[in-house]
Design a protein around this motif. Structure first.
Motif, PDB file in Angstrom:
ATOM      1  N   CYS A 108     -22.538  -3.162 -65.751  1.00  0.00           N
ATOM      2  CA  CYS A 108     -23.515  -4.104 -65.212  1.00  0.00           C
ATOM      3  C   CYS A 108     -23.631  -5.297 -66.146  1.00  0.00           C
ATOM      4  N   ASP A 109     -23.893  -6.452 -65.563  1.00  0.00           N
ATOM      5  CA  ASP A 109     -24.128  -7.672 -66.329  1.00  0.00           C
ATOM      6  C   ASP A 109     -25.423  -8.305 -65.849  1.00  0.00           C
ATOM      7  N   THR A 111     -27.219 -11.358 -65.287  1.00  0.00           N
ATOM      8  CA  THR A 111     -26.816 -12.763 -65.219  1.00  0.00           C
ATOM      9  C   THR A 111     -27.964 -13.704 -65.519  1.00  0.00           C
ATOM     10  N   LYS A 112     -29.193 -13.269 -65.212  1.00  0.00           N
ATOM     11  CA  LYS A 112     -30.368 -14.072 -65.547  1.00  0.00           C
ATOM     12  C   LYS A 112     -31.560 -13.137 -65.646  1.00  0.00           C
ATOM     13  N   GLN A 113     -32.356 -13.361 -66.675  1.00  0.00           N
ATOM     14  CA  GLN A 113     -33.564 -12.567 -66.839  1.00  0.00           C
ATOM     15  C   GLN A 113     -34.720 -13.487 -67.177  1.00  0.00           C
ATOM     16  N   ASN A 119     -31.632 -10.830 -62.493  1.00  0.00           N
ATOM     17  CA  ASN A 119     -30.475 -10.782 -61.595  1.00  0.00           C
ATOM     18  C   ASN A 119     -29.383  -9.978 -62.295  1.00  0.00           C
ATOM     19  N   VAL A 120     -28.774  -9.039 -61.567  1.00  0.00           N
ATOM     20  CA  VAL A 120     -27.764  -8.166 -62.160  1.00  0.00           C
ATOM     21  C   VAL A 120     -26.538  -8.107 -61.251  1.00  0.00           C
ATOM     22  N   LEU A 121     -25.362  -8.185 -61.866  1.00  0.00           N
ATOM     23  CA  LEU A 121     -24.095  -7.967 -61.172  1.00  0.00           C
ATOM     24  C   LEU A 121     -23.558  -6.610 -61.600  1.00  0.00           C
ATOM     25  N   ARG A 137     -24.702  -7.160 -56.150  1.00  0.00           N
ATOM     26  CA  ARG A 137     -25.631  -8.103 -56.779  1.00  0.00           C
ATOM     27  C   ARG A 137     -27.024  -7.663 -56.405  1.00  0.00           C
TER      28      ARG A 137
END
Length: 143
Positions: A108-109, A111-113, A119-121, A137
């Motif tokens: 998991c990455d 992408t914005k917190q 937001n997670v990919l 996503r």
């Protein structure tokens, strides 16, 4: 022992089973998590109960989706050292190929917190990380 204490203990020992126990669905699926190179990797060990199409056989799409959503929740808890489990706002999943009757892996990455939303990919693969089985996503409400 509250969740943050369990998470701190898990980070020092490398045993994340106590964190998995906090999410009954993760425990039901058989999700495992382990730290590799200062990042978290998730494993869905193959079990017959996760087969959807017995003719191929292939992993059930719901098991793959549930695994990826659970991995993202656990990843956020690990990265933020959360006291509570984040809440799913939305989740979008793309199936790229059939999941074979074998272990499934995920990374998991974030992408914005922000202060309230992350937001997670997520990417799931089996034999070759460059050939994902599914990608997803999601947005999570940070409690």
């Amino acid at each position: 022992m509250d969740l943050i204490d369990k998470l701190i203990a898990a980070k020092s020992s490398g045993d994340y089973s106590g964190i998995i126990d906090e999410l009954p669905y993760a425990k039901l699926l058989g999700v495992e998590m382990r730290e590799e190179n200062d990042d978290m990797q998730f494993v869905l060990r193959f079990q017959d109960k996760n087969i959807g199409n017995t003719l191929l056989p292939a992993l059930h799409g719901g098991a793959i989706g549930g695994f990826l959503e659970t991995a993202a929740l656990l990843h956020l808890m690990w990265a933020r050292e959360s006291r509570e489990v984040p809440k799913t706002i939305d989740f979008s999943l793309d199936y790229l190929r059939s999941g074979k009757a074998q272990d499934l892996y995920a990374r998991c990455d974030i992408t914005k917190q922000g202060k309230r939303v992350a937001n997670v990919l997520m990417t799931a693969w089996q034999d070759d990380r460059s050939k994902p089985v599914a990608v997803a996503r999601a947005h999570f409400l940070l409690v």
